[in-house]
Design a protein around this motif. Structure first.
Motif, PDB file in Angstrom:
ATOM      1  N   ALA A  20      52.479 -14.926  12.735  1.00  8.90           N
ATOM      2  CA  ALA A  20      51.831 -14.855  13.679  1.00  8.90           C
ATOM      3  C   ALA A  20      50.400 -14.353  13.821  1.00  8.90           C
ATOM      4  CB  ALA A  20      52.806 -14.409  15.059  1.00  8.90           C
ATOM      5  N   LEU A  21      49.496 -15.164  13.993  1.00  5.58           N
ATOM      6  CA  LEU A  21      47.980 -14.775  14.013  1.00  5.58           C
ATOM      7  C   LEU A  21      47.264 -14.664  15.238  1.00  5.58           C
ATOM      8  CD1 LEU A  21      47.304 -16.414  10.559  1.00  5.58           C
ATOM      9  CD2 LEU A  21      47.794 -13.806  10.819  1.00  5.58           C
ATOM     10  N   PRO A  22      46.267 -13.759  15.516  1.00  3.63           N
ATOM     11  CA  PRO A  22      45.780 -13.638  16.729  1.00  3.63           C
ATOM     12  C   PRO A  22      44.568 -14.764  16.894  1.00  3.63           C
ATOM     13  CG  PRO A  22      44.653 -12.085  15.157  1.00  3.63           C
ATOM     14  CD  PRO A  22      45.863 -12.859  14.475  1.00  3.63           C
ATOM     15  N   ASP A  23      44.009 -14.784  18.068  1.00  6.47           N
ATOM     16  CA  ASP A  23      42.688 -15.720  18.077  1.00  6.47           C
ATOM     17  C   ASP A  23      41.665 -14.752  17.790  1.00  6.47           C
ATOM     18  OD1 ASP A  23      43.994 -18.078  19.090  1.00  6.47           O
ATOM     19  OD2 ASP A  23      44.442 -17.281  20.953  1.00  6.47           O
ATOM     20  N   ALA A  24      40.551 -15.201  17.518  1.00  6.76           N
ATOM     21  CA  ALA A  24      39.276 -14.542  16.993  1.00  6.76           C
ATOM     22  C   ALA A  24      38.913 -13.561  17.997  1.00  6.76           C
ATOM     23  CB  ALA A  24      38.246 -15.538  16.292  1.00  6.76           C
ATOM     24  N   GLY A  25      38.786 -14.298  19.265  1.00  7.32           N
ATOM     25  CA  GLY A  25      38.156 -13.419  20.472  1.00  7.32           C
ATOM     26  C   GLY A  25      36.891 -13.056  20.655  1.00  7.32           C
ATOM     27  N   VAL A  26      36.031 -14.006  19.684  1.00  6.35           N
ATOM     28  CA  VAL A  26      34.613 -13.727  19.624  1.00  6.35           C
ATOM     29  C   VAL A  26      33.786 -14.878  19.654  1.00  6.35           C
ATOM     30  CG1 VAL A  26      34.880 -11.406  18.381  1.00  6.35           C
ATOM     31  CG2 VAL A  26      34.622 -13.601  17.043  1.00  6.35           C
ATOM     32  N   GLU A  28      31.994 -18.209  18.632  1.00 10.19           N
ATOM     33  CA  GLU A  28      32.053 -18.727  17.181  1.00 10.19           C
ATOM     34  C   GLU A  28      30.734 -18.782  16.326  1.00 10.19           C
ATOM     35  OE1 GLU A  28      34.014 -22.561  16.003  1.00 10.19           O
ATOM     36  OE2 GLU A  28      35.435 -21.750  17.575  1.00 10.19           O
ATOM     37  N   THR A  29      30.696 -18.813  15.354  1.00 11.22           N
ATOM     38  CA  THR A  29      29.905 -19.205  14.403  1.00 11.22           C
ATOM     39  C   THR A  29      29.831 -20.309  13.508  1.00 11.22           C
ATOM     40  OG1 THR A  29      29.185 -16.705  14.280  1.00 11.22           O
ATOM     41  CG2 THR A  29      28.325 -18.067  12.397  1.00 11.22           C
ATOM     42  N   GLU A  30      29.043 -21.034  13.255  1.00 14.15           N
ATOM     43  CA  GLU A  30      29.369 -22.327  12.629  1.00 14.15           C
ATOM     44  C   GLU A  30      29.685 -21.914  11.212  1.00 14.15           C
ATOM     45  OE1 GLU A  30      27.314 -26.694  12.142  1.00 14.15           O
ATOM     46  OE2 GLU A  30      26.463 -25.309  13.618  1.00 14.15           O
ATOM     47  N   LEU A  31      30.322 -22.940  10.484  1.00 17.71           N
ATOM     48  CA  LEU A  31      30.786 -22.558   9.035  1.00 17.71           C
ATOM     49  C   LEU A  31      29.763 -23.449   8.170  1.00 17.71           C
ATOM     50  CD1 LEU A  31      34.512 -23.174   9.272  1.00 17.71           C
ATOM     51  CD2 LEU A  31      33.443 -20.979   8.667  1.00 17.71           C
ATOM     52  N   PRO A  32      29.279 -22.961   6.973  1.00 14.38           N
ATOM     53  CA  PRO A  32      28.424 -23.548   6.143  1.00 14.38           C
ATOM     54  C   PRO A  32      28.914 -24.686   5.498  1.00 14.38           C
ATOM     55  CG  PRO A  32      29.023 -21.451   5.296  1.00 14.38           C
ATOM     56  CD  PRO A  32      29.854 -21.510   6.489  1.00 14.38           C
TER      57      PRO A  32
END
Lengths: 489, 443
Positions: A20-26, A28-32
Motif C-alpha cells: 500500500a503506497l501513498p499519493d505524492a501529495g505535491v 506534479e513535475t513532468e517526466l523526461p
C-alpha cells in the motif's frame, strides 16, 4: 509440507500489487520522456501481499536449517544462533541509522564498533582490528593486500609468491591470485601438519607470506605452528591466519601469540551471526602493530570522550562502501558480551569435546584421515569395508533421510572421499548419539543394501537432482518455455 | 557453562571417558603449553535482560531515521519497507541455513535465489544476474576485473568522476596488485563525455553511473555506442528504484550492470549488510564471479534448483578462479526478492514516481530560497545538488537540532562545487517534512 511451489512469476495476474503506497501529495513535475524505460517493467510480477507471504513461507519449508536440526557442516561452524541477536540488530538506533550521518549523531553505534574491535583484539592477541571486510574471503583479501603494501613500502619488491598448504580453503589461493601473487602449494606431513621440509624448500626471498588455517582444515592444530612461523619470518615473509576455525581456540590460545601477524575472523561462524542462506557475513581482520598503518578504513577510535573514525596513514584503501556489515557487529557484540571470558572458553572446550566424541565413536567404521586428537571438527573417509560401490556422496544423501544435514563432503581435497564433521558446541549428547547411530546404520546398509544409499534421499522435498544438465544448459532466470521444455524431456 | 550448551556435567564425564581423557583440557595438548589458556581481559558476562538494556542504551544514543526526517542518500537510501519483508526474513528456515551445498534440502534458499536472479534481470533488462555480491561497490570492482579478463590484453579502466567516490575507492583497492591503470576521474568537474573521450584501444571498460552520485540521469545510449566502437565494455552502475521509471542498462546496451540493492527492502543499518546486484550479457556469463542458481529436474522428473556452473569458483578452480568470492548476501538477496515481488511492476513504478515528484517539489522550493541554488534543474531522479550560502556542516548541525538529518556534504569529494549539499528525497519524506526542511533552511 513439501508441496511443490511454482515460481513466483506463475502467481502473477495483471492489476495486483502487494504494497500500500501513498499519493505524492505535491504538484506534479513532468517526466523526461527520452529517459524513460521502454518495457513497462515486463519482467516483474503482479501479486498480492497475501500471496507473496504464502509463497515465501511455503518455500521456506523446503529448507533445512539449524533451528530444525543438526547441521554438522565442517569448516562452516553452523552453531545455534541466539534469538536476542535478531531483536538487537533491529533496534531503531541500529537498523535505521544512515552510514553517512555526522559522528556526533551515531555515538552509540560507534561505541559498539569500538568495543567490538577491542574485544576481538583481546581474544586473539592482536593490536588493532578493523571490522570493514564483508566476508572471510574479503578479510583474506585485506590481509594479502596489507602484506603486499608492507613489503613494497619497505622497498622489498621482489616478493611475488604466497605459500598455501594444500589443505587450505580454495579462497586462500584465489585471494593470493587476486592480489597478483603466484601461489606456491606446500605439502602436508604424515601427521596432518605443514610439511616442514617442503616449506623449507619453497620459502625464500620471493615469499610474501604464508596463509595458514590453524586449527587446519583437517581438524588438527598444527603441532609445529611456532616453527612454521619462525621459518617464514626468517625468510622475511609474513604469517596470515585464516580464522575460519577460530571456534576451536577461544580462550585456549591467542593466534597473535603463536606467530601470526594478521588474521581474519568469521563473525558469522565463531560469533553466531546467522549464515542467512549464504550470507551476510563479516570478515573482520586483526593485526600486529607493525601492520596497523596499512589496514583498510574506517576504524573507530576514542578521542576525548568522543568516538571518531579514521583511515590509517598507509591504508590499502576501503574494501566496500561505507563501514562494514554493522548489523553483524551488533550480533557478534551481543554474543561475546553475554558469554564473557569463561563462556568463550567453554564454547571451544565443548566444540572440541563434541568433535572428539564423534571421532572415537565413528573412526572404526569410517577411517579417520589423521589418527590424532582433533579440534572442533574431524575428517573421516567414506570408505566402508565391504561396500565398494558406496561413496561419500551416497552417505551424505542418506543422512538426509535420518534428519541430519550432511557434513562437508570432498573437502579437504587432499583427503580421498573426505567427510568433514563439525558438530559445534551447541549440539547435545543426545543429538550426537543419534547422529552416530545414523552413521552406523548407514554403514550397515552400505554393505547390506547399497541401492538404498544410491537412491537417497527419499524423504526430502525433491529427489537427487541432475546437476550436470543444469550446468550444460543453464536456465538462470525464469523462462516458461525453457522450463516446460526441460520438464517434458 | 552458558545457556547455549546442551550437555550436562555427567554427560560430559561420560564423553571424556569414551574419548579416553580425564579432563577437557587434555584435548588441547597440541597447543604450545606455555601459551595455552591465556587470560582474556573482557567485560563481565551479562544476563539476557541486562544485555537487552545495554543494547537499548547504546542504540538510543543514535539519531535514527524513524525519529528524524532524513534527507541523506549518497548511496544508501531511506525507503519504505513493507512489514511482510522482515516477517519473512525472520523465518529461521531462511536465516539459520547456509550456502545450499545440499540442494535436496535447500530448495527454499535455491528457489529464492533463482527468483532473485530473474527479478534482477527483469529490472535491469540484462541476460544474467548472479546470486549477489557484498555490495554495490564491490560488485562494480569485480565487474571491472571481469572486463579486464574478457578483453584480454587491455589493462586500462576509465571511470567517470560522477561515479560514487567510495565505489571508485573500492575499485582502486581491488585492482592495486593487478597492474592496471585507472583514469577519467582525476578532475572532479569532468563530464561523462570528457571521461568517455579517454576510452581507446587499450581500454577494457568504461564505468559510468546513472543516476550518478550527484543524482543526474544520463542518456547512455550514445555513450555505449562510442565505447563499443573502441572495442571496450560498458559497465553501468545504477539504482534499482530509478529503474522503476528510467532507462535500463539493457536498453543502453551495457555489457555489465551493477547496483546497490539496499533500496529494495533492506534497512540502512549504518552501512550494512547490503547486497551487490551484479548482471551481465549472455556473452560474459561464464566469466561472472560468484554463485549462480539454475533449474534442473530430480530423479522423478520434478522441477528443482541447484547451484550451477560451479567450476568457475574458488573451491574448484582455486588460484585460477575468477574471484575469491565465496559467500553471497543470501538473506539480503531474499529481502530484495520479497520486496520486489510485493511491489511488482505497479509498485516499483509508483515508488519511483513518488521519489521523483517529491524530490522535484523539494528542489523547486529550495531553489526559491534566497542564497540557495539547485545545480541540476531537469534530469535528476531523487537527489540533487544545492549550493548553500554557508558551509554544509553548519547547516546540517542546525537541521539536526530541528529533528532533520540533512544532506551529504560534497565539499571533500567535489570541492569545485563550493558549499554544496547533496539532498535526497524519497517516498518516506512527506510534503510536510519537505516544507519543514525548506523552512529551516530558509530560517
Amino acid at each position: 509440507m513439501h508441496t511443490y511451489e511454482p515460481p513466483i512469476f506463475e502467481l502473477s495476474s495483471p492489476g495486483k500489487i502487494g504494497a500500500a503506497l501513498p499519493d505524492a501529495g505535491v504538484p506534479e513535475t513532468e517526466l523526461p520522456a527520452h529517459l524513460l524505460r521502454n518495457d513497462d517493467l515486463a519482467g516483474l510480477p503482479e501479486i498480492s501481499e497475501t500471496e507473496v507471504v504464502r509463497h515465501f513461507t511455503r518455500i521456506s519449508q523446503r529448507n533445512f536449517c539449524i533451528d530444525t536440526g543438526m547441521y554438522p557442516l565442517g569448516s562452516c561452524t553452523m552453531k545455534y544462533n541466539p534469538k536476542i541477536h535478531e531483536d538487537a540488530a533491529r533496534l531503531p538506533g541500529f537498523a535505521f541509522i544512515h552510514p553517512l550521518q555526522a559522528e556526533e549523531t551515531v555515538q552509540g553505534a560507534l561505541q559498539l564498533t569500538y568495543e567490538l574491535q577491542n574485544i576481538l583484539a583481546e581474544i586473539s592477541g592482536f593490536d588493532q582490528v578493523c571490522l570493514q571486510p564483508a566476508a572471510g574471503a574479503q578479510g583474506e583479501f585485506a590481509g594479502i593486500l596489507v602484506f603486499r603494501a608492507y613489503h613494497l613500502d619497505r622497498g622489498d619488491d621482489q616478493r611475488d609468491e604466497v605459500l598455501c598448504p594444500n589443505s587450505a580453503h580454495g579462497t586462500n589461493p584465489a585471494t593470493a591470485a587476486m592480489v597478483g601473487f603466484k601461489v606456491v602449494e606446500i605439502a602436508t606431513d604424515s601427521r596432518g601438519n605443514v610439511d616442514l621440509a617442503d616449506l623449507r624448500a619453497k620459502v625464500g626471498p620471493r615469499t610474501a607470506g604464508l596463509m595458514l588455517t590453524n586449527p587446519n582444515t583437517l581438524g588438527l592444530f598444527d603441532e609445529n605452528v611456532h616453527e612454521v612461523a619462525k621459518i617464514v619470518h626468517e625468510a622475511g615473509g609474513l604469517m596470515y591466519g585464516d580464522g575460519a576455525n577460530f571456534n576451536a581456540i577461544l580462550g585456549i590460545v591467542k593466534p597473535g601469540d603463536v606467530g601470526f601477524d594478521f588474521m581474519h575472523y568469521n563473525l558469522h561462524k565463531t560469533f553466531t551471526t546467522p549464515h542467512g542462506g549464504g550470507g551476510p557475513g563479516c570478515g573482520a581482520v586483526g593485526c600486529k602493530e607493525f601492520l596497523a598503518d596499512y589496514l583498510p578504513g574506517p576504524i573507530v577510535a576514542l578521542k576525548e570522550g568522543q568516538y571518531t573514525r579514521h583511515t590509517p596513514a598507509k591504508s590499502i584503501g576501503r574494501l566496500k562502501a561505507f563501514k562494514g556489515n554493522f548489523g553483524m557487529f551488533v550480533r557478534a557484540y551481543t554474543y561475546i558480551r553475554m558469554l564473557g571470558a569463561a563462556g568463550l572458553r567453554s564454547v571451544s572446550e565443548h566444540a572440541v569435546l563434541n568433535a572428539n566424541y564423534l571421532r572415537v565413536n565413528l573412526d572404526n567404521i569410517y577411517p579417520v584421515a589423521y589418527d590424532r586428537t582433533c579440534m572442533h571438527e574431524v575428517v573421516l573417509q567414506g570408505k566402508i569395508k565391504g561396500a565398494p560401490s558406496v561413496h561419500t556422496l551416497d552417505i551424505a544423501k542418506r543422512l538426509i533421510d535420518f534428519g541430519f544435514h550432511p557434513p562437508t563432503v570432498y573437502f579437504p581435497i587432499s583427503v580421498a572421499e573426505s567427510i568433514m564433521i563439525e558438530p559445534t558446541e551447541t549440539e547435545s549428547k543426545r543429538n550426537m548419539d543419534a547422529f552416530i547411530a545414523a552413521m552406523k546404520q548407514i554403514a550397515h546398509e552400505a554393505v547390506e543394501n547399497p541401492e538404498l544409499l544410491h537412491a537417497a534421499p527419499t524423504t526430502a522435498p525433491v529427489r537427487r537432482l541432475d546437476e550436470a544438465t543444469a550446468a550444460r544448459r543453464p536456465i538462470l532466470k525464469y523462462d516458461q518455455a525453457a522450463i516446460e521444455a526441460l520438464l517434458s524431456k | 557453562m552458558s545457556h547455549y550448551i546442551s550437555i550436562t556435567e555427567s554427560e560430559r564425564a561420560e564423553m571424556l571417558k569414551a574419548i579416553g581423557v580425564a579432563d577437557v583440557a587434555e584435548l588441547f595438548h597440541d597447543v604450545p603449553a606455555d601459551l595455552r589458556f591465556p587470560t582474556l581481559d573482557l567485560p563481565a558476562a551479562l544476563a539476557e535482560g541486562e544485555m537487552a538494556r545495554e543494547l537499548r542504551r547504546l542504540s538510543s544514543k543514535n539519531s535514527d531515521v524513524l525519529n528524524y526526517s532524513c534527507f541523506l542518500g549518497a548511496g544508501a537510501y531511506n525507503h519504505f519497507i513493507p512489514a511482510a519483508v522482515d516477517s519473512l526474513l525472520r523465518r529461521s528456515e531462511f536465516y539459520t541455513a547456509y550456502t545450499p551445498y545440499q540442494p535436496e534440502i535447500s530448495q527454499g534458499t535455491l528457489q529464492a535465489i533463482f527468483e532473485y536472479q530473474s527479478l534482477m534481470c527483469g529490472l535491469l533488462q540484462m541476460d544474467a544476474a548472479n546470486a549477489s555480491h557484498y555490495d554495490g561497490a564491490t560488485a562494480m570492482a569485480e565487474g571491472a576485473i571481469m572486463a579486464i579478463s574478457a578483453t584480454r590484453n587491455r589493462r586500462k579502466i576509465v571511470v567517470a568522476p560522477s561515479v560514487h567516490p567510495q565505489y571508485r575507492g573500492v575499485l582502486r583497492s581491488y585492482t592495486q596488485g593487478l597492474g592496471v591503470t585507472i583514469t577519467g576521474d582525476e578532475n572532479p568537474a569532468a563530464s561523462v563525455a570528457d571521461a568517455a573521450a579517454l576510452v581507446d584501444n587499450e581500454t577494457a571498460v568504461f564505468i559510468v553511473q546513472s543516476p550518478d552520485f550527484l543524482g543526474v540521469l544520463h542518456d547512455l545510449k550514445p555513450v555505449a555506442e562510442q565505447i563499443h566502437a573502441a572495442g571496450a565494455l560498458l559497465l553501468m552502475v545504477t539504482n534499482p528504484i530509478a529503474l522503476g521509471l528510467f532507462q535500463t542498462p539493457g536498453m543502453v546496451g551495457a555489457d555489465i550492470a551493477v547496483m546497490e540493492g539496499q533500496p529494495l527492502g533492506i534497512p540502512l543499518s549504518f552501512g550494512g549488510p547490503y547486497v551487490g546486484v551484479f548482471s551481465c550479457t549472455e556473452k560474459l556469463l561464464r566469466r561472472m564471479a560468484g554463485r549462480l542458481v539454475g533449474v534442473t529436474t530430480d530423479l522423478n522428473g520434478q522441477l528443482g534448483y541447484v547451484l550451477t556452473l560451479q567450476t568457475r569458483e574458488q573451491h574448484i578452480r582455486r588460484e585460477k578462479a575468477t574471484s575469491n568470492i565465496c559467500t553471497n548476501q543470501g538473506l539480503m538477496a531474499l529481502a530484495a526478492t520479497i520486496y520486489t515481488s510485493l511491489m511488482g511492476k505497479t509498485g516499483l513504478r509508483k515508488v519511483a514516481e513518488l521519489c521523483y515528484q517529491r524530490a522535484h517539489y523539494a528542489a523547486k522550493a529550495i531553489g526559491n530560497l534566497a542564497g540557495y541554488e539547485v545545480l541540476e534543474q531537469g534530469s535528476f531522479f531523487h537527489e540533487f545538488v544545492v549550493r548553500c550560502p554557508r558551509p554544509v556542516a553548519e547547516i546540517t548541525q542546525a537541521l539536526h537540532a530541528q529533528g532533520i538529518i540533512g544532506g551529504y556534504d560534497l565539499s571533500k569529494d567535489y570541492p569545485h562545487l563550493g558549499n554544496a549539499m547533496l539532498i535526497c528525497v524519497t517516498e518516506q519524506n512527506t510534503k510536510n517534512d519537505i516544507d519543514q526542511l525548506v523552512a529551516v533552511l530558509g530560517g
